[in-house]
Design a protein around this motif. Sequence first.
Motif, PDB file in Angstrom:
ATOM      1  N   ALA A 213     105.056  83.531  95.039  1.00 22.36           N
ATOM      2  CA  ALA A 213     104.313  84.320  94.053  1.00 22.36           C
ATOM      3  C   ALA A 213     102.916  83.749  93.839  1.00 22.36           C
ATOM      4  O   ALA A 213     101.944  84.504  93.708  1.00 22.36           O
ATOM      5  N   LEU A 214     102.807  82.423  93.819  1.00 22.74           N
ATOM      6  CA  LEU A 214     101.497  81.794  93.613  1.00 22.74           C
ATOM      7  C   LEU A 214     100.555  82.074  94.778  1.00 22.74           C
ATOM      8  O   LEU A 214      99.382  82.419  94.573  1.00 22.74           O
ATOM      9  N   PHE A 215     101.068  81.943  95.992  1.00 20.66           N
ATOM     10  CA  PHE A 215     100.223  82.206  97.168  1.00 20.66           C
ATOM     11  C   PHE A 215      99.808  83.676  97.218  1.00 20.66           C
ATOM     12  O   PHE A 215      98.661  83.995  97.566  1.00 20.66           O
ATOM     13  N   ALA A 216     100.741  84.549  96.856  1.00 19.92           N
ATOM     14  CA  ALA A 216     100.410  85.975  96.843  1.00 19.92           C
ATOM     15  C   ALA A 216      99.356  86.277  95.776  1.00 19.92           C
ATOM     16  O   ALA A 216      98.431  87.072  96.002  1.00 19.92           O
ATOM     17  N   SER A 217      99.475  85.633  94.625  1.00 16.98           N
ATOM     18  CA  SER A 217      98.501  85.834  93.553  1.00 16.98           C
ATOM     19  C   SER A 217      97.130  85.317  93.952  1.00 16.98           C
ATOM     20  O   SER A 217      96.107  85.970  93.704  1.00 16.98           O
ATOM     21  N   ARG A 218      97.103  84.130  94.561  1.00 15.15           N
ATOM     22  CA  ARG A 218      95.823  83.574  95.016  1.00 15.15           C
ATOM     23  C   ARG A 218      95.166  84.502  96.045  1.00 15.15           C
ATOM     24  O   ARG A 218      93.959  84.738  96.003  1.00 15.15           O
ATOM     25  N   GLU A 219      95.984  85.023  96.957  1.00 15.72           N
ATOM     26  CA  GLU A 219      95.454  85.932  97.980  1.00 15.72           C
ATOM     27  C   GLU A 219      94.912  87.212  97.354  1.00 15.72           C
ATOM     28  O   GLU A 219      93.849  87.728  97.752  1.00 15.72           O
ATOM     29  N   ALA A 220      95.607  87.717  96.330  1.00 15.93           N
ATOM     30  CA  ALA A 220      95.157  88.937  95.656  1.00 15.93           C
ATOM     31  C   ALA A 220      93.848  88.691  94.906  1.00 15.93           C
ATOM     32  O   ALA A 220      92.947  89.535  94.920  1.00 15.93           O
ATOM     33  N   ILE A 221      93.736  87.533  94.272  1.00 17.74           N
ATOM     34  CA  ILE A 221      92.507  87.201  93.537  1.00 17.74           C
ATOM     35  C   ILE A 221      91.338  87.058  94.500  1.00 17.74           C
ATOM     36  O   ILE A 221      90.239  87.572  94.259  1.00 17.74           O
ATOM     37  N   LEU A 225      87.901  89.348  94.552  1.00 13.99           N
ATOM     38  CA  LEU A 225      86.552  88.795  94.447  1.00 13.99           C
ATOM     39  C   LEU A 225      85.713  89.167  95.670  1.00 13.99           C
ATOM     40  O   LEU A 225      84.527  89.491  95.546  1.00 13.99           O
ATOM     41  N   GLN A 226      86.314  89.117  96.856  1.00 19.84           N
ATOM     42  CA  GLN A 226      85.576  89.482  98.071  1.00 19.84           C
ATOM     43  C   GLN A 226      85.234  90.971  98.101  1.00 19.84           C
ATOM     44  O   GLN A 226      84.200  91.362  98.644  1.00 19.84           O
ATOM     45  N   ALA A 227      86.079  91.775  97.506  1.00 16.30           N
ATOM     46  CA  ALA A 227      85.864  93.227  97.529  1.00 16.30           C
ATOM     47  C   ALA A 227      84.749  93.661  96.581  1.00 16.30           C
ATOM     48  O   ALA A 227      83.995  94.592  96.884  1.00 16.30           O
ATOM     49  N   CYS A 445      88.974  90.535  87.480  1.00 18.89           N
ATOM     50  CA  CYS A 445      90.342  90.625  88.005  1.00 18.89           C
ATOM     51  C   CYS A 445      91.191  91.561  87.140  1.00 18.89           C
ATOM     52  O   CYS A 445      92.061  92.278  87.652  1.00 18.89           O
ATOM     53  N   ALA A 446      90.919  91.558  85.821  1.00 21.61           N
ATOM     54  CA  ALA A 446      91.666  92.441  84.929  1.00 21.61           C
ATOM     55  C   ALA A 446      91.272  93.902  85.123  1.00 21.61           C
ATOM     56  O   ALA A 446      92.081  94.813  84.889  1.00 21.61           O
ATOM     57  N   LEU A 447      90.005  94.142  85.572  1.00 22.76           N
ATOM     58  CA  LEU A 447      89.510  95.510  85.758  1.00 22.76           C
ATOM     59  C   LEU A 447      89.615  95.991  87.206  1.00 22.76           C
ATOM     60  O   LEU A 447      89.043  97.027  87.550  1.00 22.76           O
ATOM     61  N   ALA A 448      90.330  95.233  88.042  1.00 23.48           N
ATOM     62  CA  ALA A 448      90.388  95.574  89.468  1.00 23.48           C
ATOM     63  C   ALA A 448      90.965  96.967  89.707  1.00 23.48           C
ATOM     64  O   ALA A 448      90.648  97.617  90.709  1.00 23.48           O
TER      65      ALA A 448
END
Length: 688
Positions: A213-221, A225-227, A445-448
């Motif tokens: 879950a942590l790795f998935a969350s980091r990847e999503a964040i 940010l890149q997007a 991140c909250a407004l993604a």
Amino acid sequence: MSATLYSRRMPMLRLLLPFMLGIGCQWYWPLAFSFLCGLVGALLLLLIITSRLSIVHRFSYQEAVGFLFHVLLFIVGAIMTWQQDVRNHKAWIGHQYQPGQVLQLTLQEPLVEKPNSYKALAMVKRMYSNGQQTPVAGQVLLYFKKDSVSRTLSYGSQLLTAQALQPVRGTGNPGAFDFQEYCLRQGTTHQAYLTANDYQVLALKEEATINKALFASREAIVSTLQAYIPGAKEAGLAEALLIGYKDDLDKNLVQSYANTGVVHVIAISGLHLGIIYWILLALTRPLKRRSLLWLRFLVIITGLWVFSLLAGAQPSVLRSAVMFTCLAFSTVIDRKGSMYNTLALSAFVLLCINPYWLWDVGFQLSYLAVLSILLFFKPIYNGCYFPNKILDNIWKLVAVSLAAQLLTLPISVYHFHQFPVLFLLSNLVAVPLSSLILIGEIILCALAFVPGAAMKLGLLLHYLIQWMNTYVERLDAVSFTVWKGLSITPLQTTLLYVFMAGITVWLLNKRSQGIRIALGSVLLFITIRTISFVQAGKQQQLIVYNVPKHQAIDIIQGRSVSFIGDSTLLQNTSLFHFHLQPSRIHHRIAQDNRITSKAFTIGNKQCLIIDTTVALQPQPVKPVIDLLVLSKNPKLYLEQLTQTFTVKQLIIDGSVPPWKADLWKRSAVALRLPFYDVQEKGAFVMPF
């Protein structure tokens, strides 16, 4: 530091110091586990006996009991260090592994892309030999060739490989970072390079739910940010600022932040946790009623620790998380605890989890910075008064920066060999601006899920980051922005802290003993430093460096050096700073020249470098070569070489391909020719 400060403000420090001392002594002067356990038993017995004495006798022996308790903490620190050392585990792979055996490995993290490979940390689970499987333990560094197979690997992937593991090695160059010791403290002792034909991927993955879950969350964040934040440079810094993801950071930009003294803003620390804590306090304000205080406490600490785990759970982050957890807890129970005790308690807890964090630079700088602020902020801030609120807030920021710098200065110089002269100017802008950017990233991140708003906010963050980067880079362009080439020993670092402690006692407690201690320590510091410069002026030695795929030789005479090798090492800032600069700082070298000749004499020793194919003819009277350096990939047979020269010492440098180095070493053994391979043993140093 006065006895009053030690006993009243920091009683937890009395527990922490012997514990830390035990950790350090066990690492450098290890004792047997059975001996340590015997000492613990003896001490516990003595403490039990003293506890059964009458009150009068207990009072008479209270100092002895206190001493025994401190010794017990010392031994507990040593025992925990022994247990943390992977080499002391029966199942450690180093006790049983033989090249050729099949290993089952599990990737502990997603692949990290390097210029020529993918890198990942893996855990060894089992070893197969002669049809039998043996459970083993240990961590290995894996480097995968970039191909279609390696790109499918991810966290939890399980592999079978018979590829031979190699011990993790550092460069072994003078003054260089000891990568081997660093990895050992992480529990990593071996490494391997794998191509697609060297391993088989098993169908099942082994994933821990929380880590997944942590790795998935980091990847999503990172993806968010890149997007929404344009520009690779800006997005890379945003990733580091929010969750400590540094794979996309621009190296030159990081160097600029380090030179200007604000690299801490892109290293997750107390500043970031403080902002998260403030945000959580604001969000949980509706739960401020007394009946809901415990619920508010649980929400706050959950948010703090989730962020800490997302940020990689580095020691500096965990220190802040423990401190803010204690602060939140004291609010719930309506008790105001001592920040000194909280700081020492958090350090004690973290060192119980992993004693080797004591050597972590982030751990050291983090605790010293907070302690320095606690000790010196008020005296510095009270030194000036500004009625204007804006000026007062600016002065507070200056006072915090000055206070934090005091205790971190010696250890920073020891580790990084430089001092950022313009740290005040950089912190005045970078600290508040980075705090604003961090808050903006959390909102982003909250407004993604609202692309329109996220794009506008991302563009605003892009300009803010760009402005901060430009400001830092322009400061870095100033000729005197950083004082480089500083070198101090552990003893000199200790003397600087003794000097600071003496000055602190004198200024804060008005005790003349403090100034005497300070003057004595600074006098000893100057004496030792003067002797080191005198010795540096007399040094004469040749160094063949271990630089992969490059030729690099320094001839040091006094404080001057002549370089023989690839010009790319001098032109490539990254390569020079990593491989050559640490040695030159260590030897206090002030200037350098270049030598192009491959045959030269130093002292009374004849030296020769062979890095191209040459025709060798047998000689009736063979010239004596005291030092022969084989470099790069010439077509050369040692049998012909020994018919042409009498070689006293053969050196194989880092530019030689491994297969060629093995061929030459086998020939040298057959010819009884003394040889030294820098790729295996580190840099070769020869005084002359």
